[in-house]
Write an enzyme that holds these catalytic residues in place. Sequence first.
Site, PDB file in Angstrom:
ATOM      1  N   ARG A  46       0.852  -1.193   0.000  1.00  0.00           N
ATOM      2  CA  ARG A  46       0.000   0.000   0.000  1.00  0.00           C
ATOM      3  C   ARG A  46       0.888   1.243   0.000  1.00  0.00           C
ATOM      4  O   ARG A  46       0.555   2.263  -0.592  1.00  0.00           O
ATOM      5  CB  ARG A  46      -0.961   0.001   1.206  1.00  0.00           C
ATOM      6  CG  ARG A  46      -1.764   1.286   1.313  1.00  0.00           C
ATOM      7  CD  ARG A  46      -3.097   1.163   2.087  1.00  0.00           C
ATOM      8  NE  ARG A  46      -3.054   0.256   3.209  1.00  0.00           N
ATOM      9  CZ  ARG A  46      -2.453   0.508   4.382  1.00  0.00           C
ATOM     10  NH1 ARG A  46      -1.833   1.659   4.579  1.00  0.00           N
ATOM     11  NH2 ARG A  46      -2.463  -0.392   5.342  1.00  0.00           N
ATOM     12  N   TYR A  98     -16.653  17.917 -14.609  1.00  0.00           N
ATOM     13  CA  TYR A  98     -16.994  16.507 -14.558  1.00  0.00           C
ATOM     14  C   TYR A  98     -18.026  16.240 -13.460  1.00  0.00           C
ATOM     15  O   TYR A  98     -17.835  16.666 -12.306  1.00  0.00           O
ATOM     16  CB  TYR A  98     -15.717  15.699 -14.304  1.00  0.00           C
ATOM     17  CG  TYR A  98     -15.969  14.221 -14.218  1.00  0.00           C
ATOM     18  CD1 TYR A  98     -16.377  13.506 -15.335  1.00  0.00           C
ATOM     19  CD2 TYR A  98     -15.826  13.547 -13.014  1.00  0.00           C
ATOM     20  CE1 TYR A  98     -16.627  12.149 -15.249  1.00  0.00           C
ATOM     21  CE2 TYR A  98     -16.076  12.190 -12.921  1.00  0.00           C
ATOM     22  CZ  TYR A  98     -16.478  11.496 -14.044  1.00  0.00           C
ATOM     23  OH  TYR A  98     -16.725  10.162 -13.951  1.00  0.00           O
ATOM     24  N   ASP A 170      -7.575  19.906 -13.252  1.00  0.00           N
ATOM     25  CA  ASP A 170      -7.940  18.597 -13.813  1.00  0.00           C
ATOM     26  C   ASP A 170      -7.568  18.649 -15.295  1.00  0.00           C
ATOM     27  O   ASP A 170      -8.237  19.313 -16.091  1.00  0.00           O
ATOM     28  CB  ASP A 170      -9.441  18.365 -13.609  1.00  0.00           C
ATOM     29  CG  ASP A 170      -9.926  17.017 -14.174  1.00  0.00           C
ATOM     30  OD1 ASP A 170      -9.215  16.451 -15.035  1.00  0.00           O
ATOM     31  OD2 ASP A 170     -11.007  16.564 -13.774  1.00  0.00           O
ATOM     32  N   LYS A 195      -8.559   7.795 -18.920  1.00  0.00           N
ATOM     33  CA  LYS A 195      -8.893   8.376 -20.223  1.00  0.00           C
ATOM     34  C   LYS A 195      -7.661   8.346 -21.146  1.00  0.00           C
ATOM     35  O   LYS A 195      -7.217   7.282 -21.521  1.00  0.00           O
ATOM     36  CB  LYS A 195      -9.460   9.778 -20.023  1.00  0.00           C
ATOM     37  CG  LYS A 195     -10.470   9.880 -18.865  1.00  0.00           C
ATOM     38  CD  LYS A 195     -11.756   9.099 -19.102  1.00  0.00           C
ATOM     39  CE  LYS A 195     -12.613   8.940 -17.855  1.00  0.00           C
ATOM     40  NZ  LYS A 195     -12.972  10.149 -17.149  1.00  0.00           N
TER      41      LYS A 195
HETATM   42  C1  PLP Z   1     -13.432  10.539 -15.864  1.00  0.00           C
HETATM   43  C2  PLP Z   1     -13.092  11.851 -15.304  1.00  0.00           C
HETATM   44  C3  PLP Z   1     -12.821  12.014 -13.938  1.00  0.00           C
HETATM   45  C4  PLP Z   1     -12.955  10.881 -12.941  1.00  0.00           C
HETATM   46  O1  PLP Z   1     -12.035   9.882 -13.156  1.00  0.00           O
HETATM   47  P1  PLP Z   1     -12.297   8.315 -12.867  1.00  0.00           P
HETATM   48  O2  PLP Z   1     -11.055   7.680 -13.331  1.00  0.00           O
HETATM   49  O3  PLP Z   1     -13.525   7.926 -13.629  1.00  0.00           O
HETATM   50  O4  PLP Z   1     -12.524   8.189 -11.390  1.00  0.00           O
HETATM   51  C5  PLP Z   1     -12.457  13.281 -13.500  1.00  0.00           C
HETATM   52  N1  PLP Z   1     -12.362  14.327 -14.356  1.00  0.00           N
HETATM   53  C6  PLP Z   1     -12.627  14.209 -15.673  1.00  0.00           C
HETATM   54  C7  PLP Z   1     -12.489  15.398 -16.551  1.00  0.00           C
HETATM   55  C8  PLP Z   1     -13.012  12.978 -16.190  1.00  0.00           C
HETATM   56  O5  PLP Z   1     -13.271  12.881 -17.496  1.00  0.00           O
END
Ligand code: PLP
Length: 379
Positions: A46, A98, A170, A195
């Site tokens: 961990r 998001y 982000d 992504k």
């Molecule tokens: C998908 C996404 C998230 C969240 O990420 P996960 O891997 O699904 O937990 C946060 N911000 C954006 C812009 C996203 O597209």
Amino acid sequence: MKIATRFIHAGAEPDPSTGAIMTPIYQTSTYVQSAPGKNKGYEYARSQNPTRKALEDALAVIENGKYGLAFSSGVAATDAVIKLLQPGDEVIAGNDMYGGTYRLFTKVFEKFGIRFKYVDMNNADNVKKLITDKTKLIWTETPTNPLMNICDISAITSMAKKSNILVCVDNTFASPYLQNPLDLGADIVMHSSTKYLGGHSDVIQGALIMNDAQLREQLYFIQKSCGAVPGPMDCFLVLRGIKTLYVRMKQHCENGRIIAEWLRHYSKIGKVYWPGFEDHPGYSVAKKQMRDFGGMLSFTLKDDSVDNAMRVLSSTKLFSLAESLGGVESLINHPASMTHASIPREERIKNGLTDSLIRLSIGIEDADDLIADLQQAIG
Ligand SMILES: *Cc1c(COP(=O)(O)O)cnc(C)c1O
């Protein structure tokens, strides 16, 4: 070194025990110690894992940062950032972001006494008006999901620095290929590695990248104490994804441009949201802070009824109807009922996210085939 080279060699040291060119998947929960407290830097998985370490080093390289931390999902990475705060602290966040981030803020963290204020970040002055002596964090996303609004990262970070406020960007939609927020003064970059970093729709993972050693220590403490760490197999997949990030993104951008232009000139289409159009309100900022405009776009139909949007969403053959984005295959999505269903309807509509908006994640297939599919679906 140029980006293409850096992305391929990021974090890639031959395995010290065998010389394996690819980082092995260290599928282990613990490490044998030669005497109590005497170990090789690894005690319990961990806290440390060599596959995760290689990935975290790679994350730092691709975002021009000093430190990377990998989490079990994008929202787990966001969760760790908010855990830097105390009850009574205030966060200023974008009003078009998001859906899962909004849900985490409003449904989980508000009850612990953290206050969130949402604002249109197209204009950085809107943020300034909300700053109080309790503001500890500005949370931004650019381009935003799904309306492709652009926020000026440098304008936000220079304002935040004056008041000692952390800025987290982000960077999921842009990916490090398009934009590096740390270079623009941000304190933390967050990714849903699910992504573009992973790129193949086969893993859920998140990342944080930063330059400040103390901030790294605080976030590492949260990572190991709260335990939202990714497994070694998933770290291997994201590490592999990063090696092709450059070539994939190049193609995502090229296809994104072709499809955005095609949609814009197609008679059945209403509005197209894509920051590469010169008349997009964020175009000049996008041009300044991004290297290209990406493969994400949204649009409405000229016949702007929900029924018509639903018909198109169910008629594509190459574009799969699914949440998520950033994979090599193209996806079509209905934000109002899918990715952004956790945002209350009035809130959504007020910010321009209508019931008939359609979002595309443009993959790296041949653009001619993608256009043919959209044309047959739209009719
Ligand atoms: C998908 C996404 C998230 C969240 O990420 P996960 O891997 O699904 O937990 C946060 N911000 C954006 C812009 C996203 O597209």
